[in-house]
Design a protein around this motif. Structure first.
Motif, PDB file in Angstrom:
ATOM      1  N   VAL A 132       0.049  -8.293   2.070  1.00  0.00           N
ATOM      2  CA  VAL A 132       0.065  -6.855   1.785  1.00  0.00           C
ATOM      3  C   VAL A 132       0.650  -6.112   2.976  1.00  0.00           C
ATOM      4  O   VAL A 132       0.183  -6.256   4.110  1.00  0.00           O
ATOM      5  CB  VAL A 132      -1.357  -6.350   1.471  1.00  0.00           C
ATOM      6  CG1 VAL A 132      -1.363  -4.827   1.324  1.00  0.00           C
ATOM      7  CG2 VAL A 132      -1.881  -7.003   0.201  1.00  0.00           C
ATOM      8  N   PHE A 133       1.663  -5.276   2.698  1.00  0.00           N
ATOM      9  CA  PHE A 133       2.342  -4.476   3.712  1.00  0.00           C
ATOM     10  C   PHE A 133       2.214  -2.996   3.373  1.00  0.00           C
ATOM     11  O   PHE A 133       1.829  -2.629   2.261  1.00  0.00           O
ATOM     12  CB  PHE A 133       3.833  -4.830   3.782  1.00  0.00           C
ATOM     13  CG  PHE A 133       4.133  -6.302   3.835  1.00  0.00           C
ATOM     14  CD1 PHE A 133       3.521  -7.115   4.775  1.00  0.00           C
ATOM     15  CD2 PHE A 133       5.029  -6.876   2.950  1.00  0.00           C
ATOM     16  CE1 PHE A 133       3.800  -8.483   4.822  1.00  0.00           C
ATOM     17  CE2 PHE A 133       5.325  -8.227   2.990  1.00  0.00           C
ATOM     18  CZ  PHE A 133       4.705  -9.033   3.929  1.00  0.00           C
ATOM     19  N   GLY A 134       2.607  -2.161   4.318  1.00  0.00           N
ATOM     20  CA  GLY A 134       2.667  -0.726   4.076  1.00  0.00           C
ATOM     21  C   GLY A 134       4.008  -0.336   3.479  1.00  0.00           C
ATOM     22  O   GLY A 134       5.034  -0.988   3.707  1.00  0.00           O
ATOM     23  N   VAL A 152      -1.322  -6.988   6.546  1.00  0.00           N
ATOM     24  CA  VAL A 152      -0.408  -7.010   7.702  1.00  0.00           C
ATOM     25  C   VAL A 152       0.049  -5.580   8.006  1.00  0.00           C
ATOM     26  O   VAL A 152       0.998  -5.077   7.404  1.00  0.00           O
ATOM     27  CB  VAL A 152       0.815  -7.901   7.435  1.00  0.00           C
ATOM     28  CG1 VAL A 152       1.692  -7.989   8.681  1.00  0.00           C
ATOM     29  CG2 VAL A 152       0.389  -9.296   7.000  1.00  0.00           C
ATOM     30  N   PRO A 153      -0.608  -4.906   8.960  1.00  0.00           N
ATOM     31  CA  PRO A 153      -0.276  -3.503   9.225  1.00  0.00           C
ATOM     32  C   PRO A 153       0.872  -3.282  10.194  1.00  0.00           C
ATOM     33  O   PRO A 153       1.410  -2.177  10.274  1.00  0.00           O
ATOM     34  CB  PRO A 153      -1.581  -2.948   9.815  1.00  0.00           C
ATOM     35  CG  PRO A 153      -2.209  -4.125  10.483  1.00  0.00           C
ATOM     36  CD  PRO A 153      -1.838  -5.324   9.657  1.00  0.00           C
ATOM     37  N   LEU A 157       0.865  -1.172   0.000  1.00  0.00           N
ATOM     38  CA  LEU A 157       0.000   0.000   0.000  1.00  0.00           C
ATOM     39  C   LEU A 157       0.904   1.225   0.000  1.00  0.00           C
ATOM     40  O   LEU A 157       1.598   1.494   0.978  1.00  0.00           O
ATOM     41  CB  LEU A 157      -0.901  -0.010   1.234  1.00  0.00           C
ATOM     42  CG  LEU A 157      -2.074   0.967   1.203  1.00  0.00           C
ATOM     43  CD1 LEU A 157      -3.122   0.505   0.205  1.00  0.00           C
ATOM     44  CD2 LEU A 157      -2.694   1.117   2.584  1.00  0.00           C
ATOM     45  N   ALA A 158       0.920   1.962  -1.116  1.00  0.00           N
ATOM     46  CA  ALA A 158       1.892   3.034  -1.314  1.00  0.00           C
ATOM     47  C   ALA A 158       1.215   4.327  -1.743  1.00  0.00           C
ATOM     48  O   ALA A 158       1.382   4.803  -2.874  1.00  0.00           O
ATOM     49  CB  ALA A 158       2.932   2.608  -2.348  1.00  0.00           C
ATOM     50  N   PRO A 159       0.432   4.952  -0.847  1.00  0.00           N
ATOM     51  CA  PRO A 159      -0.219   6.209  -1.196  1.00  0.00           C
ATOM     52  C   PRO A 159       0.799   7.330  -1.409  1.00  0.00           C
ATOM     53  O   PRO A 159       1.950   7.228  -0.972  1.00  0.00           O
ATOM     54  CB  PRO A 159      -1.114   6.493   0.017  1.00  0.00           C
ATOM     55  CG  PRO A 159      -0.459   5.766   1.137  1.00  0.00           C
ATOM     56  CD  PRO A 159       0.145   4.539   0.530  1.00  0.00           C
ATOM     57  N   VAL A 200       4.036   0.557  12.708  1.00  0.00           N
ATOM     58  CA  VAL A 200       2.638   0.461  12.282  1.00  0.00           C
ATOM     59  C   VAL A 200       2.510   1.193  10.958  1.00  0.00           C
ATOM     60  O   VAL A 200       2.799   2.388  10.866  1.00  0.00           O
ATOM     61  CB  VAL A 200       1.694   1.076  13.323  1.00  0.00           C
ATOM     62  CG1 VAL A 200       0.241   0.968  12.860  1.00  0.00           C
ATOM     63  CG2 VAL A 200       1.877   0.406  14.676  1.00  0.00           C
ATOM     64  N   ALA A 201       2.087   0.496   9.925  1.00  0.00           N
ATOM     65  CA  ALA A 201       2.028   1.087   8.592  1.00  0.00           C
ATOM     66  C   ALA A 201       0.930   2.133   8.510  1.00  0.00           C
ATOM     67  O   ALA A 201      -0.213   1.892   8.904  1.00  0.00           O
ATOM     68  CB  ALA A 201       1.786   0.003   7.546  1.00  0.00           C
ATOM     69  N   ALA A 202       1.282   3.298   7.989  1.00  0.00           N
ATOM     70  CA  ALA A 202       0.294   4.353   7.772  1.00  0.00           C
ATOM     71  C   ALA A 202      -0.763   3.876   6.793  1.00  0.00           C
ATOM     72  O   ALA A 202      -0.482   3.101   5.875  1.00  0.00           O
ATOM     73  CB  ALA A 202       0.994   5.596   7.226  1.00  0.00           C
TER      74      ALA A 202
END
Length: 275
Positions: free
Chosen positions: A256-258, A202-203, A17-19, A209-211
């Motif tokens: 899925v990771f941050g 997986v946050p 997840l790459a905003p 802790v992934a944003a």
């Protein structure tokens, strides 16, 4: 072993997840680094005020990297069905089939967001029907020669039943301190006779802790102490062992990771992607 043999034997893949939380040149460099590390998919959230809309952002990401791209995930209550399907189909066409349409019934607090946007509140019991409408419209737009993969985020029995019928990939919405045993039971109860891909959000990795992937006030120590599958160790060897355990015992094959922890897990991805 829990799950379905077809899903348990799937090769491992990894999404990020790459905003867009930096300037554009820095974000593009981040995407190139993820591609070089072996990640398969760049993902975008669907929350106003966080970043540009996911559709245009993913179109840029697909051009920068050549990776798959996807929404993680469209919130059906804020999106008219046909417009959402049209955007998803268009992204599939523009990326030469490298787009995954992630969709769900909305994050916690979606009712507040609907009020802020002046949109009608959708009863919880009707939200799975909205998702069905989007998927049906997408299949009509795709026609016989294209299949845009659908990733469904599911919680309750209605969403799970719909995902069992129409999804290509399923990720389970669960409390971050849910125990391994409870999550295993949750997955075992899913009717996966079609052998769809099972994904794990997986946050928390180590103390990070992934944003954009977790609720406010997430305590990594509490998540770790619960033996929750929302946690992975930041030691690459331990993380690799745990990921393989989760595939063997529960059939998860897509993780899925941050973006802010993706670098720490890059050695794991380089070792395991495609295996």
């Amino acid at each position: 072993m829990t799950g379905h043999p077809a899903s348990a034997n799937r090769p491992l893949r990894f999404g990020v997840l790459a905003p867009i939380s930096t300037d554009m040149p820095t974000w593009r460099d981040q995407l190139r680094g993820l591609a070089d590390s072996g990640y398969s998919t760049i993902l975008m959230p669907d929350v106003p005020q966080w970043q540009p809309a996911p559709g245009p952002a993913l179109a840029v990401a697909a051009t920068v990297t050549g990776l798959r791209v996807g929404t993680w995930v469209y919130a059906s209550p804020v999106r008219p069905a046909w417009i959402t399907a049209w955007e998803a189909h268009s992204l599939s066409v523009l990326t030469d089939g490298r787009f995954d349409m992630g969709i769900g019934t909305g994050r916690p607090g979606i009712a507040d967001q609907l009020r802020e946007l002046g949109l009608p509140e959708v009863p919880v019991g009707q939200r799975s029907s909205q998702v069905r409408e989007v998927v049906a419209a997408l299949r009509d737009l795709d026609g016989p020669d294209r299949h845009t993969p659908v990733v469904m985020a599911v919680g309750g029995p209605k969403a799970q039943a719909l995902a069992a019928e129409v999804a290509d990939t399923v990720t389970f919405v669960m409390p971050q301190t849910e125990t391994r045993a409870t999550t295993t039971q949750r997955v075992a109860g899913f009717d996966n006779r079609r052998g769809v891909e099972l994904a794990l959000h997986v946050p928390v990795v180590g103390d990070s802790v992934a944003a954009y992937m977790s609720g406010p006030g997430t305590d990594p120590a509490a998540v770790r102490a619960a033996d929750s599958l929302a946690f992975l160790p930041d030691d690459p060897a331990a993380a690799a062992e745990e990921i393989q355990r989760r595939r063997e015992e529960i059939s998860f094959s897509y993780f899925v990771f941050g973006a802010d922890v993706a670098g720490a897990l890059a050695p794991v991805v380089a070792e395991l992607a495609g295996r």
